[in-house]
Design an enzyme around this catalytic site. Sequence first.
Site, PDB file in Angstrom:
ATOM      1  N   GLY A  96      -1.024   7.112   1.513  1.00 21.68           N
ATOM      2  CA  GLY A  96      -1.008   7.553   3.169  1.00 21.68           C
ATOM      3  C   GLY A  96       0.416   6.961   3.753  1.00 21.68           C
ATOM      4  O   GLY A  96       0.891   7.941   3.277  1.00 21.68           O
ATOM      5  N   ILE A  97      -1.156   5.972   4.505  1.00 17.96           N
ATOM      6  CA  ILE A  97       1.012   5.532   5.901  1.00 17.96           C
ATOM      7  C   ILE A  97       2.155   4.850   4.852  1.00 17.96           C
ATOM      8  O   ILE A  97       3.378   5.094   5.024  1.00 17.96           O
ATOM      9  CB  ILE A  97       0.508   4.990   6.582  1.00 17.96           C
ATOM     10  CG1 ILE A  97      -0.392   6.199   7.776  1.00 17.96           C
ATOM     11  CG2 ILE A  97       1.249   4.366   7.754  1.00 17.96           C
ATOM     12  CD1 ILE A  97      -1.240   5.379   8.861  1.00 17.96           C
ATOM     13  N   GLY A  98       1.281   4.386   3.700  1.00 16.65           N
ATOM     14  CA  GLY A  98       2.917   3.479   3.146  1.00 16.65           C
ATOM     15  C   GLY A  98       3.661   4.612   2.050  1.00 16.65           C
ATOM     16  O   GLY A  98       4.500   3.730   2.467  1.00 16.65           O
ATOM     17  N   SER A 129      -4.574  -1.679  14.842  1.00 17.92           N
ATOM     18  CA  SER A 129      -5.472  -0.934  14.610  1.00 17.92           C
ATOM     19  C   SER A 129      -5.773  -0.802  16.272  1.00 17.92           C
ATOM     20  O   SER A 129      -5.919  -1.571  16.430  1.00 17.92           O
ATOM     21  CB  SER A 129      -6.706  -0.339  13.514  1.00 17.92           C
ATOM     22  OG  SER A 129      -7.762   0.256  13.833  1.00 17.92           O
ATOM     23  N   TYR A 189     -14.292  -5.199  10.356  1.00 12.70           N
ATOM     24  CA  TYR A 189     -13.070  -4.170  10.632  1.00 12.70           C
ATOM     25  C   TYR A 189     -12.044  -4.856  11.688  1.00 12.70           C
ATOM     26  O   TYR A 189     -10.739  -4.460  11.992  1.00 12.70           O
ATOM     27  CB  TYR A 189     -13.184  -2.690  10.320  1.00 12.70           C
ATOM     28  CG  TYR A 189     -11.848  -1.844  10.616  1.00 12.70           C
ATOM     29  CD1 TYR A 189     -10.911  -2.190   8.992  1.00 12.70           C
ATOM     30  CD2 TYR A 189     -11.589  -1.323  11.325  1.00 12.70           C
ATOM     31  CE1 TYR A 189     -10.006  -1.328  10.029  1.00 12.70           C
ATOM     32  CE2 TYR A 189     -10.541  -0.333  11.699  1.00 12.70           C
ATOM     33  CZ  TYR A 189      -9.619  -0.162  10.073  1.00 12.70           C
ATOM     34  OH  TYR A 189      -8.456   0.013  10.302  1.00 12.70           O
ATOM     35  N   GLY A 243       1.131  -1.168   0.110  1.00 15.27           N
ATOM     36  CA  GLY A 243      -0.165   0.296   0.075  1.00 15.27           C
ATOM     37  C   GLY A 243       0.743   0.919   0.294  1.00 15.27           C
ATOM     38  O   GLY A 243       0.418   2.159   0.729  1.00 15.27           O
ATOM     39  N   ALA A 244       2.054   1.000  -0.798  1.00 18.24           N
ATOM     40  CA  ALA A 244       2.901   2.185  -0.575  1.00 18.24           C
ATOM     41  C   ALA A 244       2.597   3.899  -1.528  1.00 18.24           C
ATOM     42  O   ALA A 244       3.293   4.169  -1.830  1.00 18.24           O
ATOM     43  CB  ALA A 244       4.193   1.643  -0.801  1.00 18.24           C
ATOM     44  N   ASN A 245       1.235   3.908  -2.389  1.00 15.02           N
ATOM     45  CA  ASN A 245       1.151   4.577  -2.935  1.00 15.02           C
ATOM     46  C   ASN A 245       0.160   5.876  -2.802  1.00 15.02           C
ATOM     47  O   ASN A 245       0.204   6.799  -3.202  1.00 15.02           O
ATOM     48  CB  ASN A 245       0.000   3.918  -4.108  1.00 15.02           C
ATOM     49  CG  ASN A 245      -0.903   3.399  -3.813  1.00 15.02           C
ATOM     50  OD1 ASN A 245      -0.958   2.349  -3.701  1.00 15.02           O
ATOM     51  ND2 ASN A 245      -2.087   4.105  -3.220  1.00 15.02           N
TER      52      ASN A 245
END
Length: 318
Positions: free
Chosen positions: A28-30, A154, A179, A24-26
């Site tokens: 937010g946190i990533g 989380s 979730y 998920g590097a594209n």
Amino acid sequence: MFNDSGWTADDLPPQAGRNVVVTGANSGIGFEAAKAFAAEGAHVVMACRSVERGEDAKAEIEADYPGASLTVRELDLADLDSVAAFADRYATEYDALHVLCNNAGVMAVPRSETADGFETQFGVNHLGHFALTGRLLDVLRRTSGETRVVTQSSMAHESGEIDFDDLQHEDDYDKWAAYGQSKLANLLFAYELDRRLRAANAAVASVACHPGFAATNLQYRGPEAEGSRLRLLAMKAANAAVAQSARAGAWPLLYAATHPSIDGGEYVGPGGLLNARGHPEEQSSSERSRDEATARRLWSVSEDLTGVAFDLPAPGDD
């Protein structure tokens, strides 16, 4: 417990010669984690569902850090074939993996299923990362020196329960319950992985973290999927009023991935107001997250569901 009250990404130690995978590097946190690792000299493999968005994010990092070493690779955690293809390609192209950041996730979306028929939140947040870690375990273990697996959880794990009778929430779907289950599963996995790595005397540490309340696109996906403009506006207002930046939200992950005080089995999160913002510190997770019997059962179920078996002994096995 440590409390490094002033630590930020600016305190990240040099990363030259190290390989890091961030899911998920594209955004937010990533994205912020990938940028921080690259700024300190790591080679970062940006594992993204959308290669196009990944390339855009890579270009943005390179604009700030022209010498950054970055590679974008497709990884769809909602498809176990994609997970296998990513891991196989990584093991072919690289001899080492120093840090695996299990970061990507989805939150509070309407019920849907992954390519393999899993409830999406459980399938992406837990099972996809479980399978990815298992398939990258050999390269992690053959890497010289200490390596780490960092799994993003989380604060929502505190309300989570593992419903072994209805793991896929087919009988009764509540998006927040699903979730919470997925985020509790992240912690049970991270702690059980640490116990099994220790039993194998492996030089790999498994650590968990959470970002607190950070302003990212994650909060918007549920309202967007539901077509709820009101909820979307409310979430944007909450982000603007309360949340810390995505950059600050990445600090616990970066700390867990690099700080010399980390030994494995820790849970790192922001130490400020309500653990929702601030500098990283070691924290206590819920009693359920430390239940070893539940963790062991979830591990077995996860191996069965994904078809990925870890070559690690269970704690207490001869």
